[in-house]
Write an enzyme that holds these catalytic residues in place. Structure first.
Site: not given
Length: 475
Positions: A273, A276, A304, A339, A357, A380
């Site tokens: 993590e 990440w 969208w 998360n 987004w 996102w």
């Protein structure tokens, strides 16, 4: 009077393992400067929750060391401070936001114009984005090979202890932190933050210690459970540099070694993590438009919807889907969201409501205490299916099934959506299916004290998949 060294603090609000501060302390008496620069980032100046955190972090740091506070474009402020102090060198930690590189070049030019040496250091990341390349010498686009390449480089360098600082004693003007009005007052919408967070270096160290003691052992198995406190809670401390990623890495490795193999799995999961976060900044550095444009350009043509009313309903936690509403209310009350629930709430906005987004990214930027330009934009885009190594667009989270899987007893929902607290487990994630008698006994009045679902998830899923097929057809 001895010429001082200027240390420009940015997202490195700590004394320990701070290479820029260590170098400045070795060069002479130190002018420790923090600049509130709302000009250079443009639309990405710090949001409300970040400003609350910054206020407390600076307040605690100023209690430890003499701190000069100034406001304005950072390069211009640094040029002024160089002229006022005659500093012979400037030291700062590198930043990776899209505006940071040009700013750092302007700071270097200002230093050279003043006859001062300019030094830039790492420390916000474990690996500089240019240093991790694939076999073809290109930046990585997929997380797993990137993380393997990071592990292959070996362990991070040893930590630097807090240096012995000699503060420069010359006259220099400084702002009052209170005059920056970072702390909300009318109204104080952040009143609940202090019960959850202790900004500052000491708070970061305590949070890391508590995580290793109480959360690490269960991290691999339970990190997706919002009803359990096993996540580290270190993300805002890392964002503001109150603790370095190397400090977190070494502390977890020490615990892993001391446990003689019992912590191997959760330790590796936690370190992945951390990587990440590294990967997010790797992407941001090489694709600086990541916060505003889809990594996969074909998504520029996605159909969208523009629906401000639906966006506000989502923001307020009134969607009628309990796990989504719990997450959005937790975010507003505490400046953080678990998360797993972030992914559920993001998927709902993007795929159930077909809202871009970027609208969700902006809301998180203003309301998260760990609002981070790299992780926020990469994550996102991951949920939206348009990012690097993204979840496929057709992977659409079912908010009911996600709630039942990761909050099986409804504890998380009951905490943040108290109007549903008396519903039995069977209906806590699908109150619209509860019989009228059960609703009455629980005090739930659909449409009055808790909203009906704003969309039918099954129909919304079909609409999202149809929109994706339309995009594929256009491509």
């Amino acid at each position: 009077m001895t010429s001082p060294a200027l240390c420009w603090l940015r997202q490195d609000l700590r004394l320990t393992d701070n290479a820029a501060l260590t170098a400045a302390a070795a060069a002479g008496p130190v002018v420790l400067l923090y600049v509130l620069d709302d000009t250079t980032p443009g639309d990405w100046q710090a949001g409300g929750a970040s400003r609350w955190w910054l206020h407390h972090s600076l307040m605690r740091l100023a209690a430890e060391v003499p701190l000069v506070l100034r406001r304005g474009p950072a390069d211009k402020v640094i040029a002024e401070v160089l002229a006022e102090t005659g500093a012979s060198s400037v030291h700062f930690t590198r930043d990776y936001a899209p505006w940071a590189g040009p700013l750092e070049r302007r700071v270097k030019a200002a230093a050279e114009a003043a006859g001062a040496a300019c030094h830039r250091y790492g420390g916000f990341l474990l690996h500089e984005p240019e240093s991790i390349r694939n076999g073809s010498g290109e930046p990585y686009r997929v997380y797993t090979p990137f993380s393997k390449a990071c592990f292959a480089t070996g362990e991070p360098k040893p930590l630097k202890p807090a240096p012995r600082l000699t503060a420069w004693t010359g006259n220099i003007k400084t702002d009052r932190l209170e005059d920056w009005e970072l702390y909300p007052s009318r109204p104080d919408w952040a009143s609940g933050f202090a019960a959850v967070w202790t900004p500052g270096e000491a708070g970061a160290a305590a949070r890391l210690k508590r995580f290793i003691r109480s959360g690490l052992a269960d991290y691999a198995e339970a990190r997706d459970r919002p009803d359990r406190e096993v996540t580290s809670g270190l993300s805002p401390h890392l964002h503001f540099g109150e603790i370095s990623p190397a400090q977190c890495w070494h502390a977890v490795r020490r615990a892993q070694l001391a446990a003689s193999g019992k912590l191997d799995k959760p330790a590796e999961k936690f370190l992945k993590e951390v990587l990440w976060r590294e990967f997010s900044y790797h992407l941001l550095h090489h694709w600086p438009q990541l916060p505003v444009e889809p990594f996969r350009p074909e998504f520029n043509g996605f159909p969208w919807r523009s629906d401000e009313a639906a966006l506000r309903t989502w923001q307020r936690g009134q969607t009628g889907y309990p796990i989504v509403d719990a997450g959005m209310r937790e975010l507003w009350a505490t400046g953080i969201m678990h998360n797993r629930v972030r992914m559920i709430a993001a998927s709902f906005l993007i795929k159930d409501l077909l809202i871009p987004w970027q609208a969700g990214e902006r809301w998180f930027w203003d309301t998260l205490v760990d609002a981070d330009i790299g992780s926020n934009s990469a994550s996102w885009q991951w949920v939206a299916g348009c990012g690097a190594d993204a979840a496929p667009y057709f992977r659409i989270f079912n908010p009911v099934l996600q709630g039942e899987k990761f909050d099986p007893d409804g504890s998380y929902v009951r905490k943040w959506v108290p109007e549903l607290a008396r519903l039995p487990n069977e209906f806590i994630h699908r109150p619209w299916e509860a019989p009228q008698l059960v609703l009455a006994e629980a005090g739930v009045a659909p449409g009055r004290n808790y909203p009906h679902p704003m969309v039918d998830h099954g129909k919304a899923r079909d609409a999202a998949l149809a929109a994706f097929q339309q995009l594929k057809g256009a491509a």
